[in-house]
Design an enzyme around this catalytic site. Sequence first.
Site, PDB file in Angstrom:
ATOM      1  N   PHE A   8      -0.325   7.341   7.071  1.00 54.25           N
ATOM      2  CA  PHE A   8      -1.167   6.302   7.665  1.00 54.25           C
ATOM      3  C   PHE A   8      -2.633   6.719   7.652  1.00 54.25           C
ATOM      4  CE2 PHE A   8       2.968   5.736   9.657  1.00 54.25           C
ATOM      5  CZ  PHE A   8       3.135   4.354   9.668  1.00 54.25           C
ATOM      6  N   ASP A   9      -3.498   5.744   7.411  1.00 58.22           N
ATOM      7  CA  ASP A   9      -4.904   5.889   7.766  1.00 58.22           C
ATOM      8  C   ASP A   9      -4.954   5.836   9.297  1.00 58.22           C
ATOM      9  OD1 ASP A   9      -7.795   5.686   7.599  1.00 58.22           O
ATOM     10  OD2 ASP A   9      -7.540   3.563   8.039  1.00 58.22           O
ATOM     11  N   ALA A  10      -6.074   6.255   9.884  1.00 55.22           N
ATOM     12  CA  ALA A  10      -6.180   6.244  11.355  1.00 55.22           C
ATOM     13  C   ALA A  10      -6.940   5.019  11.875  1.00 55.22           C
ATOM     14  CB  ALA A  10      -6.845   7.529  11.840  1.00 55.22           C
ATOM     15  N   LYS A 150     -10.978  10.403   1.051  1.00 55.35           N
ATOM     16  CA  LYS A 150     -10.344   9.298   0.315  1.00 55.35           C
ATOM     17  C   LYS A 150     -11.447   8.426  -0.277  1.00 55.35           C
ATOM     18  CE  LYS A 150      -8.400   7.863   4.096  1.00 55.35           C
ATOM     19  NZ  LYS A 150      -7.667   7.028   5.071  1.00 55.35           N
ATOM     20  N   ASP A 176      -5.959   0.121   6.005  1.00 54.21           N
ATOM     21  CA  ASP A 176      -6.670  -1.165   6.058  1.00 54.21           C
ATOM     22  C   ASP A 176      -7.788  -1.254   5.019  1.00 54.21           C
ATOM     23  OD1 ASP A 176      -9.566  -0.879   7.935  1.00 54.21           O
ATOM     24  OD2 ASP A 176      -8.216   0.813   7.673  1.00 54.21           O
TER      25      ASP A 176
END
Length: 224
Positions: A8-10, A150, A176
């Site tokens: 997951f991204d945060a 990223k 997202d």
Amino acid sequence: MKYDWILFDADETLFHFDALKGMQLMFSRKGIDFTEQDFAHYQTVNKPLWVDYQNGDITAADLKHIRFKQWAEKLNTTTSELNSAFLDAMAEICTLLPGAKELMDAINGQAKMGIITNGFVDLQAIRLERTGMTDYFDHVIISEEVGIAKPDVGIFHHALDKMGMPCKTRVLMVGDNPHSDILGGINVGIDTCWLNVDNHPQIDGISPSYTVTSLNELQSILIA
């Protein structure tokens, strides 16, 4: 489950990141009324810096310094002090996105989980702790620590190495940001899920494996 690992991204994937609210809290502690106009001006400096950071043109330290330079001069303090105060405020107001905790509970025991974030070290551990999320994640990969952001495949390779080099077909990246999260995942050869809460149009050349508008929707895909 189809995947052994979910990454997951945060910010704005698991956690709300309300920078305006954080800035207002930070500056209110310094006796300053930080307006939306002040924030708009700050963003004219801050937003391009994040693009430069993701492109590898500047470091995390550069970003932290430049974004607060004008305010540090105005308040006769250091950019380092302002960054710490801002991250403290952001940790304090941190909340989870709807469905985040439910998703973690559903995946827990079914697959391993990790975080890959372009955010800063100071914020991650305290935020996970305050939201009761620490124990769900085997690895938290932070660009500031790795020295690569990223969408550079280097940070994904670093994560995969930490994960024990799992089969890439069994790894899913959720985020997202189509540029940093989805394109990064595609380029390293793993499946991707774009959390597109606001129904933005898809970007040419970036085709996620899945697109969802909520974490609940992702849960129903994963736990089918």
